[in-house]
Write an enzyme that holds these catalytic residues in place. Sequence first.
Site, mmCIF file in Angstrom:
data_model
loop_
_atom_site.group_PDB
_atom_site.id
_atom_site.type_symbol
_atom_site.label_atom_id
_atom_site.label_comp_id
_atom_site.label_asym_id
_atom_site.label_seq_id
_atom_site.Cartn_x
_atom_site.Cartn_y
_atom_site.Cartn_z
ATOM 1 C CB SER A 260 -0.893 0.009 1.235
ATOM 2 O OG SER A 260 -0.105 0.320 2.370
ATOM 3 C CE LYS A 261 0.144 8.506 -0.224
ATOM 4 N NZ LYS A 261 0.158 8.589 1.231
ATOM 5 N NE ARG A 262 -2.425 3.595 5.652
ATOM 6 C CZ ARG A 262 -3.038 2.461 5.970
ATOM 7 N NH1 ARG A 262 -2.549 1.666 6.913
ATOM 8 N NH2 ARG A 262 -4.160 2.107 5.364
#
Length: 502
Positions: A260-262
């Site tokens: 994920s972007k996180r």
Amino acid sequence: MDKKVRVRFAPSPTGGLHLGGVRTALFNYLFAKKNNGTFVLRVEDTDQNRFVEGAEQYIVDCLNWCGITPDESPSNPGAYGPYRQSERKPSYGKFAEQLINDGYAYYAFDTPEELDAKRKEIPNFQYGQATRMGMRNSLTLTLSEVEELLAAKTPHVVRLKVPEEEIVHFYDLIRGDVSFETSIVDDKVLLKADGMPTYHLAVVVDDKAMEISHAFRGEEWLPSAPIHILLWKYLGWEADMPAWAHLPLILKPDGHGKLSKRDGDRLGFPVYAMNWTDPKTGDVTKGFKEMGFMPEAFVNMLALLGWNNGTDQELFSLMELEEKFSIERISKAGAKFDFEKAKWYNHEWIKSQSAERLAPSVKMVLQKAGIEVQNENFLNIVINMIKDRCTLLPDFVAQSGYFFTSPAEYDVNSVKPKWTLEKAEFFNAFAEKLTLTDAASEEVAFKALAEEKGFKPGELMLPFRIMLVGGKFGPGVFDIAVLLGVEETKARIAKAVNVFNS
Ligand code: GLU
């Protein structure tokens, strides 16, 4: 293949483009090229709440940067337009109605408050076979009640009536036979109260209208597949249904779950193709492009996330991929993302490119660092000398800055402890004799003079390098000197001798 190959990349313009999205676009593109087909960009923007200003243009820019430009798109329409679902709004309602008339869908008039109450009453509430008969819809109301509600323009949605105790089968080109029990599928909304279709209805209606032959999409869409298969069947279009191919997930570096972007923020690497600026907050999320990746390397890396050609070959140009790509060699298993490996691809690509190809990008990073390139020829020679040392494009700044400006600082700690006046004299004498016709003869002269003055040449090489470069890095020091020329080399020796003496 009898059917003409038409594939689509169908992103929702809601923000930055995740590398998994680019890989989906890439596999669509490669499959189209390989089969003389058409690669379509369809913008799935039916969810007005999630619409983000600028996101569509950004997706187009990312695809262009990667060199995977669609054949048909909103800005380059073919015969199947419009290519934005919001502009196709009038085309969906009639199919929702057809489904209702045929008994495959129904009107649902439940208000948000009623739905909330149900959610509180029933844990893990799902609108579906177990609950639908307790709701306010055209299955539970009488015909005249329904007609009245419709005539009064009572807000309502249209829901799919998922059959009970059926198994939906389909063949996936990557996964083989896939089946779902309908008991786990809820009655998805097909048409919303604003008359807009949901993704489920729109994707089927548009894939049919656009004559899509193969639907490549991420594995995260697999749970939606039974809904789509049912819709293809209920709309009577089964014969035209595209072949399905659900691409393996791109996993976190440790293999646990989808990247994920996180994860990127947490581990310090980009997940988006290009910088994305959130129009609301102004927050910028870094992309591969701005981090210094070459599009060729980025695309190469993406292609190998879940695909290989059956050999150890890892480096492929886009053209080569177009030739060699095959669905059979896409793996089912998720592919772990490894940023070090991504950088390795970039390094390999930088090394393999000509100076002329690299020059525009290098010029740009130098310019950002305040270095204006005056002489293209000089730049090309510099690039060829140092490209092997650069992993990301901005590395060219640190690796080549000293060719353009004399070092502002020196690694004095590496020189001073052993610096003597005799060494200073050696360099002054060497500077006087400089000819710099070529690196090899200059090195011979340097060594001869060193021995004459009673030095081991080795102990003078490092100071010389630091005089020209500022630090302990760079290509052959005599090559650097030759490129800098007699005047500049002399000036740098004089300036550094002063610093080391003081
Ligand atoms: N609109 C979906 C997305 O955002 C497309 C999924 C599909 O290809 O069916 O990825």
